[in-house]
Enzyme design. Structure first.
Site, PDB file in Angstrom:
ATOM      1  N   ASP A  28      56.719  57.980 -61.056  1.00  0.00           N
ATOM      2  CA  ASP A  28      57.902  57.616 -61.822  1.00  0.00           C
ATOM      3  C   ASP A  28      59.022  57.399 -60.805  1.00  0.00           C
ATOM      4  OD1 ASP A  28      59.634  57.232 -64.003  1.00  0.00           O
ATOM      5  OD2 ASP A  28      60.205  59.341 -63.998  1.00  0.00           O
ATOM      6  N   LEU A  29      60.119  56.812 -61.230  1.00  0.00           N
ATOM      7  CA  LEU A  29      61.221  56.539 -60.300  1.00  0.00           C
ATOM      8  C   LEU A  29      62.317  57.599 -60.382  1.00  0.00           C
ATOM      9  CD1 LEU A  29      62.532  54.587 -58.246  1.00  0.00           C
ATOM     10  CD2 LEU A  29      63.542  53.378 -60.189  1.00  0.00           C
ATOM     11  N   ASP A  30      63.031  57.614 -61.494  1.00  0.00           N
ATOM     12  CA  ASP A  30      64.164  58.531 -61.642  1.00  0.00           C
ATOM     13  C   ASP A  30      63.695  59.981 -61.676  1.00  0.00           C
ATOM     14  OD1 ASP A  30      65.852  56.381 -61.766  1.00  0.00           O
ATOM     15  OD2 ASP A  30      65.924  56.311 -63.945  1.00  0.00           O
ATOM     16  N   THR A  36      68.756  58.955 -60.059  1.00  0.00           N
ATOM     17  CA  THR A  36      69.780  58.043 -60.576  1.00  0.00           C
ATOM     18  C   THR A  36      70.284  58.508 -61.939  1.00  0.00           C
ATOM     19  OG1 THR A  36      68.155  56.606 -61.642  1.00  0.00           O
ATOM     20  CG2 THR A  36      68.750  56.078 -59.368  1.00  0.00           C
ATOM     21  N   TRP A  44      76.037  55.508 -69.805  1.00  0.00           N
ATOM     22  CA  TRP A  44      75.863  55.768 -71.238  1.00  0.00           C
ATOM     23  C   TRP A  44      77.088  56.462 -71.826  1.00  0.00           C
ATOM     24  CZ3 TRP A  44      72.874  52.872 -73.691  1.00  0.00           C
ATOM     25  CH2 TRP A  44      71.562  52.596 -73.328  1.00  0.00           C
ATOM     26  N   LEU A  63      67.465  61.426 -73.291  1.00  0.00           N
ATOM     27  CA  LEU A  63      67.236  60.050 -72.844  1.00  0.00           C
ATOM     28  C   LEU A  63      66.280  59.967 -71.661  1.00  0.00           C
ATOM     29  CD1 LEU A  63      70.978  58.855 -72.903  1.00  0.00           C
ATOM     30  CD2 LEU A  63      69.381  59.129 -74.813  1.00  0.00           C
ATOM     31  N   LYS A  64      65.819  61.100 -71.204  1.00  0.00           N
ATOM     32  CA  LYS A  64      65.005  61.158 -69.991  1.00  0.00           C
ATOM     33  C   LYS A  64      63.628  60.529 -70.198  1.00  0.00           C
ATOM     34  CE  LYS A  64      64.473  64.525 -66.272  1.00  0.00           C
ATOM     35  NZ  LYS A  64      64.574  65.950 -65.919  1.00  0.00           N
ATOM     36  N   GLY A  65      63.295  59.557 -69.356  1.00  0.00           N
ATOM     37  CA  GLY A  65      61.953  58.985 -69.345  1.00  0.00           C
ATOM     38  C   GLY A  65      61.664  57.937 -70.401  1.00  0.00           C
ATOM     39  N   ILE A  66      62.681  57.522 -71.165  1.00  0.00           N
ATOM     40  CA  ILE A  66      62.440  56.524 -72.210  1.00  0.00           C
ATOM     41  C   ILE A  66      63.191  55.232 -71.900  1.00  0.00           C
ATOM     42  CG2 ILE A  66      62.002  58.281 -73.955  1.00  0.00           C
ATOM     43  CD1 ILE A  66      64.786  57.796 -75.065  1.00  0.00           C
ATOM     44  N   SER A  71      66.915  54.669 -75.729  1.00  0.00           N
ATOM     45  CA  SER A  71      68.066  55.508 -75.390  1.00  0.00           C
ATOM     46  C   SER A  71      69.275  55.130 -76.237  1.00  0.00           C
ATOM     47  CB  SER A  71      68.415  55.359 -73.905  1.00  0.00           C
ATOM     48  OG  SER A  71      67.377  55.833 -73.087  1.00  0.00           O
ATOM     49  N   SER A 133      57.460  53.061 -64.194  1.00  0.00           N
ATOM     50  CA  SER A 133      58.791  53.472 -64.644  1.00  0.00           C
ATOM     51  C   SER A 133      59.268  52.631 -65.819  1.00  0.00           C
ATOM     52  CB  SER A 133      59.787  53.333 -63.483  1.00  0.00           C
ATOM     53  OG  SER A 133      61.114  53.503 -63.922  1.00  0.00           O
ATOM     54  N   ALA A 134      60.049  53.260 -66.693  1.00  0.00           N
ATOM     55  CA  ALA A 134      60.657  52.536 -67.813  1.00  0.00           C
ATOM     56  C   ALA A 134      61.833  51.679 -67.350  1.00  0.00           C
ATOM     57  CB  ALA A 134      61.126  53.528 -68.877  1.00  0.00           C
ATOM     58  N   SER A 135      62.316  51.927 -66.143  1.00  0.00           N
ATOM     59  CA  SER A 135      63.485  51.213 -65.632  1.00  0.00           C
ATOM     60  C   SER A 135      63.206  49.726 -65.445  1.00  0.00           C
ATOM     61  CB  SER A 135      63.917  51.812 -64.288  1.00  0.00           C
ATOM     62  OG  SER A 135      64.943  51.036 -63.704  1.00  0.00           O
ATOM     63  N   LYS A 136      64.177  48.901 -65.812  1.00  0.00           N
ATOM     64  CA  LYS A 136      64.080  47.463 -65.557  1.00  0.00           C
ATOM     65  C   LYS A 136      64.742  47.098 -64.231  1.00  0.00           C
ATOM     66  CE  LYS A 136      63.655  45.813 -70.306  1.00  0.00           C
ATOM     67  NZ  LYS A 136      64.141  44.860 -71.328  1.00  0.00           N
ATOM     68  N   LYS A 164      56.722  55.352 -72.620  1.00  0.00           N
ATOM     69  CA  LYS A 164      56.083  56.660 -72.538  1.00  0.00           C
ATOM     70  C   LYS A 164      56.487  57.471 -73.779  1.00  0.00           C
ATOM     71  CE  LYS A 164      56.745  56.408 -67.529  1.00  0.00           C
ATOM     72  NZ  LYS A 164      57.493  56.937 -66.376  1.00  0.00           N
ATOM     73  N   GLU A 188      55.495  62.891 -62.203  1.00  0.00           N
ATOM     74  CA  GLU A 188      56.475  62.685 -63.268  1.00  0.00           C
ATOM     75  C   GLU A 188      57.411  63.877 -63.404  1.00  0.00           C
ATOM     76  OE1 GLU A 188      57.834  61.073 -65.644  1.00  0.00           O
ATOM     77  OE2 GLU A 188      56.737  59.201 -65.871  1.00  0.00           O
ATOM     78  N   ASP A 189      58.649  63.607 -63.806  1.00  0.00           N
ATOM     79  CA  ASP A 189      59.590  64.708 -64.040  1.00  0.00           C
ATOM     80  C   ASP A 189      59.915  64.881 -65.516  1.00  0.00           C
ATOM     81  OD1 ASP A 189      61.157  62.337 -64.261  1.00  0.00           O
ATOM     82  OD2 ASP A 189      62.969  63.514 -63.870  1.00  0.00           O
TER      83      ASP A 189
END
Length: 236
Positions: A28-30, A36, A44, A63-66, A71, A133-136, A164, A188-189
């Site tokens: 995962d990234l964040d 971040t 947000w 909002l974590k991981g989605i 979010s 990651s869900a990040s774009k 996820k 993953e966190d």
């Protein structure tokens, strides 16, 4: 040595030998590669303030991981705000502009402690590496960190259609790498991320607290001082 003791030792050896060889690691990234979360929260919160309410740090944990749109739906529910689809898309885009502006502050020094050394070791061991990651904005962030070259594939919010805990993101990563899911480890966190890894049939290693990441196969605080050989040894 008693017969029971010998049987226990032989069973232990069998279990260790039965563990598939790890051929790929998916990250995962964040919260795993870089933190971040503070930038997401600020962006947000600015949006929530714009809509007439506040967003607390505790609420931000939801909002974590989605995904971005998921979010936004949670934030609108917190504020009791109802919008049509066009307005939602506009707000999500505005949030992303704010977030990217904040992310310009990211430098190579922002990589979380030990993660670069861990990735170096994976490369030396010829273990494939992917991002899930869900990040774009994953590619932009990795570029700012000067870590893009570590990854053999990127599966991010621009590619997936299911967030996820659906396993799509990690199954796509394994497919890109040509590796069977049972030979992949996911880092993953987030609870949803660990659930995604397990649903994909992969080993899930949590980054954070055992009391939170209860479904993980193993939980570590972070990568600082952690070696690939020691970590893999704990999974046997």
């Amino acid at each position: 040595m008693s017969e029971n003791a010998l049987f226990t030792i032989l069973q232990d050896i069998k279990l260790k030998n039965d563990m598939p060889t790890v051929q790929a690691c998916l990250f995962d990234l964040d919260g795993v590669i870089v933190d971040t979360a503070k930038y997401h929260y600020l962006a947000w919160r600015q949006l929530a303030n714009q809509l007439g309410f506040d967003l607390t740090l505790e609420q931000n944990e939801l909002l974590k991981g989605i995904s971005r749109m998921e979010s936004l739906e949670i934030i609108l529910k917190i504020g009791g705000v109802k919008l049509d689809e066009e307005e939602k898309l506009k707000l999500a885009a505005e949030k992303n502009v704010r977030y990217l502006e904040l992310c310009k502050q990211i430098t190579p020094d922002d990589a979380l402690p030990g993660v670069r050394d861990f990735l170096d070791e994976l490369r030396k061991d010829k273990i494939k590496v992917g991002l899930g990651s869900a990040s774009k904005n994953a590619k932009t962030i990795l570029t700012n960190l000067r870590m893009l070259d570590y990854f053999d594939t990127l599966v991010d919010g621009n590619r997936v259609t299911k967030g996820k805990p659906d396993p799509q993101v990690f199954l796509m990563g394994a497919g890109d790498l040509g590796v069977s899911p049972d030979r992949c480890i996911v880092f993953e966190d987030a609870v949803a991320g660990i659930q995604s890894a397990k649903a994909a049939g992969m080993i899930g290693i949590g980054i954070g607290e055992e009391s939170v990441l209860t479904e993980a196969d193993l939980v570590i605080k972070g990568f600082d001082g952690v070696t690939v050989s020691d970590l893999f040894g704990k999974l046997k």
